[in-house]
Write an enzyme that holds these catalytic residues in place. Sequence first.
Site, mmCIF file in Angstrom:
data_model
loop_
_atom_site.group_PDB
_atom_site.id
_atom_site.type_symbol
_atom_site.label_atom_id
_atom_site.label_comp_id
_atom_site.label_asym_id
_atom_site.label_seq_id
_atom_site.Cartn_x
_atom_site.Cartn_y
_atom_site.Cartn_z
ATOM 1 N N ASP A 146 0.801 -1.228 0.000
ATOM 2 C CA ASP A 146 0.000 0.000 0.000
ATOM 3 C C ASP A 146 0.836 1.281 0.000
ATOM 4 O O ASP A 146 0.292 2.358 0.294
ATOM 5 C CB ASP A 146 -0.933 0.002 1.226
ATOM 6 C CG ASP A 146 -2.284 -0.617 0.893
ATOM 7 O OD1 ASP A 146 -2.595 -0.782 -0.307
ATOM 8 O OD2 ASP A 146 -3.033 -0.945 1.846
ATOM 9 N N LYS A 183 -0.362 4.704 -1.224
ATOM 10 C CA LYS A 183 -1.332 5.535 -0.500
ATOM 11 C C LYS A 183 -0.712 6.822 0.029
ATOM 12 O O LYS A 183 -1.416 7.756 0.402
ATOM 13 C CB LYS A 183 -1.946 4.732 0.654
ATOM 14 C CG LYS A 183 -2.964 3.715 0.150
ATOM 15 C CD LYS A 183 -3.744 3.079 1.283
ATOM 16 C CE LYS A 183 -4.833 2.161 0.734
ATOM 17 N NZ LYS A 183 -5.391 1.317 1.794
#
Lengths: 373, 119
Positions: free
Chosen positions: A212, A215
């Site tokens: 991730d 992000k």
Amino acid sequence: MSENKGYKPSILITDDSEMNREILTDMLEDEYTIMEAEDGVQAIAILEEHAEEISLVLLDIVMPNMDGFGVLKIMNQRNWIEHVPVIMISSESSASHIERAYALGITDFISRPFDAVIVHRRVVNTILLYAKQKKLIEMVEQQIYEKEKQSDMMINILSHIVEFRNGESSLHVLHIHTLTELLLQHLIHFTDRYPLTQSEINLISTASALHDIGKIGIPSEILNKPGRLTDEEFTIMKTHTTLGADMLSELPVYQDEPLVKMAHDICRWHHERYDGRGYPDRLEGDDIPIAAQIVALADVYDALTSERVYKKAFTHEVAVQMIMDGQCGTFNPLLLKCLAEAADVIQKEFQDSVPVYDNQKAMKNIVKEMLYK
Amino acid sequence: MSLQSCYIALEGNYDDVIGRLRTERLVRKFVLKFLDDPSYSNLCASLEAKDYDEAFRASHTIKGVCQNLSFTRLYQSSHQLTEALRNGWSPEVEELFSQVSADYQQTADAIRALQAEGA
């Protein structure tokens, strides 16, 4: 060894003739602790209890109940032969017997009648050799572990920063790591469709922590919005996959490192779906790299079982059921099988609030693979 | 009777055994132990019971012990009997067994003489 003066390594003498056992005992008892077995069945019983402590087995061939070959077969089945050296002593000196014994993993073959000095010397040499090898294996494990620990720490700090900004639990990364590793270990057990080595499994699990990182480029109003995202917001949110992948492919260094390539694939494709309805590239089936497929499944499971700003945590059973029912996307049926099989272990691992990812065990697996394949 | 003359009486090879086991103490200890080894009576009993598997193992053990102790004469006959029994009964077994019996008696007598002297 030598620094521990009271310590005597143990030798298991297996021979049906008491006299033969005594001759060997007489030669060796000053330096070694002697255990005796009258036949193969007794030898196996003693090994079952003491395989860890026994430094060497002296083994006869012709014995009642279970012969020497029977003992070797069981030592192979239980992997004892990798750690416990066997010297065979027999008057069966035909080439076929000796060949068969070597094929079953013995270290040495001594023909009867034996010379006391030769037996003694070979016993001492074999025990020293195995002790040295064991020590070396431990040193290599420790070295790899230390080296991996550094990079593991850096990756965890980095991904923690990302999670921190997301307002997600910082345990998420650890969970994904553990889940990825568990699912992969199950996967290689029941299919050889994805021929992964232990070091590749370790690589994927390590890279999973970075899934991730994209992000970091998503505005925090969207990231931390308590309610449902609008279509427009969702479109922006979805770009965390390509953002993460681009960040990695624009790295000025380490472009060709397997870890960077692996992390790139996981970042870009961990929201693809097996039926081709995911994003960003609408890849289908095994066009999605297996690493990304696994991390996607781990990600969904952990999202379901964790509390978020917009939802409560589901129990383990409910989460697994929802995934199986296809309520959270479609997955490779083989991976669903992994999840079903690993379900009990996963539940156990996650009962403690902080799952301790056992990196040392992973290193052991890798070293074992290096040595025995 | 000295250990050497005992080996002459049982037709063994003293030089060979002392070369391998190194000390007279060890050789004497195991020569005297030979009388306690149950393999010969096992051999007789299993042949009587027509248990040829067991007879093979007993004969094999006698052969192994004789090899260790360089009891050449008894080694040779027990070796032949072992091979004859390897695949169960064979016609030569009877004759070979009586040879083993005779050699065993000769060996045991020599050891008993050594024992008597030591006592």
